[in-house]
Motif scaffolding. Structure first.
Motif, PDB file in Angstrom:
ATOM      1  N   THR A   1       0.869  -1.174   0.000  1.00  0.00           N
ATOM      2  CA  THR A   1       0.000   0.000   0.000  1.00  0.00           C
ATOM      3  C   THR A   1       0.905   1.222   0.000  1.00  0.00           C
ATOM      4  O   THR A   1       1.731   1.389   0.899  1.00  0.00           O
ATOM      5  N   ILE A   2       0.756   2.055  -1.031  1.00  0.00           N
ATOM      6  CA  ILE A   2       1.623   3.228  -1.141  1.00  0.00           C
ATOM      7  C   ILE A   2       0.789   4.489  -0.940  1.00  0.00           C
ATOM      8  O   ILE A   2      -0.398   4.538  -1.269  1.00  0.00           O
ATOM      9  N   GLU A   3       1.425   5.495  -0.391  1.00  0.00           N
ATOM     10  CA  GLU A   3       0.742   6.745  -0.083  1.00  0.00           C
ATOM     11  C   GLU A   3       1.240   7.846  -1.017  1.00  0.00           C
ATOM     12  O   GLU A   3       2.449   8.015  -1.212  1.00  0.00           O
ATOM     13  N   ILE A   4       0.274   8.579  -1.567  1.00  0.00           N
ATOM     14  CA  ILE A   4       0.598   9.738  -2.397  1.00  0.00           C
ATOM     15  C   ILE A   4       0.081  10.973  -1.665  1.00  0.00           C
ATOM     16  O   ILE A   4      -1.121  11.098  -1.391  1.00  0.00           O
ATOM     17  N   ASP A   5       0.995  11.878  -1.310  1.00  0.00           N
ATOM     18  CA  ASP A   5       0.611  13.105  -0.615  1.00  0.00           C
ATOM     19  C   ASP A   5       1.224  14.297  -1.332  1.00  0.00           C
ATOM     20  O   ASP A   5       1.668  14.176  -2.490  1.00  0.00           O
ATOM     21  N   GLU A   6       1.270  15.416  -0.665  1.00  0.00           N
ATOM     22  CA  GLU A   6       1.771  16.627  -1.313  1.00  0.00           C
ATOM     23  C   GLU A   6       3.242  16.507  -1.695  1.00  0.00           C
ATOM     24  O   GLU A   6       3.732  17.203  -2.593  1.00  0.00           O
ATOM     25  N   SER A   7       3.985  15.603  -1.041  1.00  0.00           N
ATOM     26  CA  SER A   7       5.413  15.473  -1.340  1.00  0.00           C
ATOM     27  C   SER A   7       5.683  14.714  -2.637  1.00  0.00           C
ATOM     28  O   SER A   7       6.765  14.855  -3.223  1.00  0.00           O
ATOM     29  N   ASN A   8       4.728  13.916  -3.094  1.00  0.00           N
ATOM     30  CA  ASN A   8       4.963  13.124  -4.312  1.00  0.00           C
ATOM     31  C   ASN A   8       3.743  13.095  -5.229  1.00  0.00           C
ATOM     32  O   ASN A   8       3.523  12.142  -5.973  1.00  0.00           O
ATOM     33  N   ASN A   9       2.934  14.151  -5.165  1.00  0.00           N
ATOM     34  CA  ASN A   9       1.723  14.247  -5.983  1.00  0.00           C
ATOM     35  C   ASN A   9       2.067  14.676  -7.409  1.00  0.00           C
ATOM     36  O   ASN A   9       1.884  15.819  -7.816  1.00  0.00           O
ATOM     37  N   SER A  10       2.607  13.740  -8.167  1.00  0.00           N
ATOM     38  CA  SER A  10       2.939  13.977  -9.572  1.00  0.00           C
ATOM     39  C   SER A  10       3.086  12.624 -10.248  1.00  0.00           C
ATOM     40  O   SER A  10       3.171  11.587  -9.588  1.00  0.00           O
ATOM     41  N   LEU A  11       3.113  12.650 -11.570  1.00  0.00           N
ATOM     42  CA  LEU A  11       3.296  11.395 -12.297  1.00  0.00           C
ATOM     43  C   LEU A  11       4.655  10.786 -11.939  1.00  0.00           C
ATOM     44  O   LEU A  11       4.772   9.567 -11.765  1.00  0.00           O
ATOM     45  N   GLU A  12       5.676  11.622 -11.815  1.00  0.00           N
ATOM     46  CA  GLU A  12       7.004  11.139 -11.415  1.00  0.00           C
ATOM     47  C   GLU A  12       6.986  10.598  -9.990  1.00  0.00           C
ATOM     48  O   GLU A  12       7.595   9.560  -9.690  1.00  0.00           O
ATOM     49  N   GLY A  13       6.290  11.315  -9.095  1.00  0.00           N
ATOM     50  CA  GLY A  13       6.217  10.869  -7.714  1.00  0.00           C
ATOM     51  C   GLY A  13       5.519   9.525  -7.585  1.00  0.00           C
ATOM     52  O   GLY A  13       5.935   8.668  -6.795  1.00  0.00           O
ATOM     53  N   LEU A  14       4.460   9.327  -8.366  1.00  0.00           N
ATOM     54  CA  LEU A  14       3.750   8.049  -8.347  1.00  0.00           C
ATOM     55  C   LEU A  14       4.639   6.933  -8.886  1.00  0.00           C
ATOM     56  O   LEU A  14       4.689   5.834  -8.320  1.00  0.00           O
ATOM     57  N   ARG A  15       5.350   7.214  -9.947  1.00  0.00           N
ATOM     58  CA  ARG A  15       6.290   6.226 -10.503  1.00  0.00           C
ATOM     59  C   ARG A  15       7.312   5.806  -9.458  1.00  0.00           C
ATOM     60  O   ARG A  15       7.525   4.605  -9.227  1.00  0.00           O
TER      61      ARG A  15
END
Length: 676
Positions: A155-169
């Motif tokens: 389970t991965i978390e996406i927040d303001e620090s990685n809220n981008s296509l690159e961050g999700l990758r």
């Protein structure tokens, strides 16, 4: 010197060269003591140098002996295979079984590939929340997903620090579950490409949980109710036939189709069969044994020069009367001729192998006389190869299949030990109440969530909305997967098994670990979770195994029993399987391990040789101190002699003056004057 100058100024009334006499007397006194110190220093320096030679000779012997301790030396294999474009052999392990194999590649493995919608840039926002990734098998219609319980999800978390296509990758790649994410340019836009591990049961399911204030992660859903991603390629297994038997593997690189042989597949062809031949390679072991005999004989020759008569000089070596050097050589020689401690049955010494000690010089010789079959080296290697291996390599044994010796240490003494089990190891468990919900179970609009601590590691579980579970067994598999996919659980090497007991109508939770730290506890539940029979409750903790080794209480941790520290069996690690009651276990370092241990006892840091060298160096320092003391005493003696001769010269000078006065007085007395 001042005194000598005075004597010179006085004229040397005695007529004696007192300066030379002082020098000669000082030299006569100084030389014997100085020579004794020089001789002692030379001997100690030679001993120090010779201990370096002895250490080097021991190290050379030990490196050859250590090589013989590896079972791989005796299990070496060779392989032959014709040129083919279908596959390559990348590794041949000693565990490979000798034989001939006909291999055919029907299909190579491939990985599922999923792609997203397009985004304007790599930094485009994708939304915040969580994505749960699981691995399993999609049916052909992509409307049913079966979880692979052996695979690890995340389970991965996406927040303001990685809220981008690159961050999700980067977050998907960092989860390290085998799925790989990359960004692919599509004209002037970009897509996220997710590639799962290869294999039919390693396809990816993705479920998004969006934050209300920053939606967007639903665009990456790929589950039974929402498939926003596009499947470009499904996963499939490799299909390989070995001697006509077809087997499947998730990867194109595997080492368990032909045990010990790693095969890398490149292409498939139903029309091509490749013959692989694996042979035993006993030459490796024979060469290693002969190398040992040569290395031992070189060691003995060097040791003889140091501790016996040096053949070149005809004199005793510097270590001839050194007790440690003599003891070292005697113990190595004694081990060579003795039975290996801890071995039971089979070969017990080198003599059984046809390796004998020459009485004349203590070196080893290999008997290859064809008339002496029972102790002929070549015949023994041919007819009793397994016993040769057991002679040289470490051996563990147990007369019970339920108690296994899994390890030993430097402290472990070879021998046999009695093991008694007084308490079985158990796993932590929790039994839920009866399920009141009916099946098929539809999760639409329901809050089936709960928090569970597995071995103290907290996981939050929530059944996905809009999913139908046809049976309790199907739901049990789902719950198990959702718990084990939690990073808090899997990241701490914990996991849980969930089953449904049709008799009680309840779910059972069992930790996969043994011992007192194996615990299960449900700490919170959602609004509808009680329908599943789940409630806030603590389960029953597991217990550690308990028992004795040779009558002494042992330490149990989980299902591992460790003998008492300081006991003869200290260092053994015993795996205790369910139902075990007792066993006799044994351990031998083998010839190679025992000799290596003996040699290392002398050579280890702060070992016997180190301490002996320290003593020699301390003696050399004492000699320097003695030499300084001798110089001080010599100078004091020189000064004392000079003072004594100065006093003598003064007295002689006074006597000479008195004699001259008396002679003049006689000339002046009446009746004695020569002028009368």
């Amino acid at each position: 010197m001042v005194d000598n100058n005075i004597i010179s100024q006085l004229g040397g009334g005695s007529g004696i060269d007192t300066q030379k006499l002082v020098t000669d007397l000082v030299e006569i006194s100084h030389a014997p003591q100085a020579n004794r110190l020089d001789s002692r220093e030379e001997k100690l320096q030679t001993q120090l140098s010779d201990y370096g030679i002895l250490r080097s000779a021991l190290a050379d012997l030990e490196s050859v002996v250590a090589n013989l301790a590896s079972p791989d030396i005796f299990d070496a294999k060779s392989v032959s295979v014709p040129d083919t474009s279908l596959f390559a052999l990348s590794e041949l392990d000693s565990s490979a079984q000798a034989g001939s194999y006909q291999v055919q590649v029907d299909q190579i493995a491939r990985a599922q590939s999923l792609s997203s919608q397009t985004y304007a840039s790599k930094s485009a926002e994708v939304g915040t929340g969580t994505l749960t990734l699981r691995l399993g098998d999609w049916n052909s219609a992509l409307d049913d997903f079966t979880v692979n319980s052996e695979a690890v999800g995340a389970t991965i978390e996406i927040d303001e620090s990685n809220n981008s296509l690159e961050g999700l990758r980067d977050a998907i790649n960092k989860a390290d579950i085998g799925a790989q994410a990359s960004i692919v340019a599509d004209g002037n836009s970009y897509r996220l490409l997710i590639t799962g591990p290869s294999g039919a049961t390693n396809e990816v399911e993705i479920t998004a949980s969006e934050d209300a204030g920053a939606p967007g992660l639903a665009n990456f859903n790929f589950n039974a109710t929402n498939q926003a991603l596009t499947q470009n390629q499904e996963g499939q297994d490799a299909l390989v036939r070995v001697n006509g038997l077809q087997v499947s593997r998730a990867s194109n690189s595997f080492d368990d189709v032909i045990d010990g042989l790693t095969i890398d597949l490149y292409n498939a062809s139903v029309d091509e069969t490749v013959n692989i031949t694996i042979n035993e390679d006993r030459n490796t072991a024979e060469t290693a044994i002969r190398d040992f005999v040569d290395a031992y004989n070189v060691f003995m020759e060097q040791a003889k020069q140091l501790t016996g008569v040096n053949q070149e000089t005809g004199k005793n070596g510097s270590l001839a009367s050194d007790s440690l050097a003599d003891n070292l050589v005697d113990r190595v020689k004694g081990f060579i001729g003795a039975a290996v401690p801890g071995l039971e049955g089979g070969f017990g010494s080198l003599a059984n192998l046809g390796i004998q000690t020459k009485i004349s010089d203590g070196t080893l010789q290999i008997n290859e006389d064809p008339d002496r079959i029972n102790t002929n080296f070549n015949a023994v290697m041919e007819n009793n190869y397994g016993l040769v291996k057991s002679l040289f390599t470490p051996q563990t044994r147990s007369d019970s299949g339920s108690i296994e010796v899994t390890g030993f240490s430097k402290q472990t003494n070879p021998g046999s030990y009695d093991v008694q089990i007084t308490q079985q190891a158990t796993k932590g468990s929790l039994q839920a109440g009866s399920v009141v919900a009916g099946f098929p179970l539809d999760t639409t609009g329901k809050d089936y969530s709960f928090d569970i601590a597995v071995d103290g590691n907290q996981a939050s579980v929530s059944l996905p909305d809009g999913v139908i579970y046809n049976t309790p067994e199907e739901l049990a598999t789902e719950i198990e997967s959702l718990i084990n996919v939690s990073e808090a659980v899997s990241g701490n090497r914990s996991s849980v098994s969930v089953s449904y007991d049709s008799g009680s109508g309840a779910f059972n939770f069992i930790s996969d670990n043994y011992g007192s730290s194996s615990t299960l506890e449900i700490t919170a539940i959602g609004g509808d979770t009680a329908e599943l029979g789940l409630a806030v409750a603590a389960g029953t903790a597991g217990q550690n195994v308990a028992g004795t080794v040779d009558g002494e209480p042992a330490f149990g941790y989980g299902n591992v029993l460790l003998p008492k520290i300081g006991s003869s069996a200290d260092g053994l690690s015993l795996l205790i399987k369910p139902g075990a009651t007792s066993a006799t276990v044994g351990f031998s370092r083998g010839f190679s391990g025992g000799l290596s241990s003996l040699i290392n006892g002398f050579m280890v840091n702060n070992g016997l040789i180190d301490r002996r060298e320290d003593n020699i160096n301390e003696s050399l320092v004492d000699i320097e101190d003695d030499r300084s003391d001798l110089e001080r005493r010599t100078e004091a003696y020189r000064s004392r002699l000079s003072s004594q001769f100065l006093a003598m010269e003064l007295i002689v000078n006074d006597l000479n003056s008195t004699g001259s006065f008396l002679e003049g007085l006689n000339d002046r007395l009446p009746f004695t004057s020569p002028n009368r």
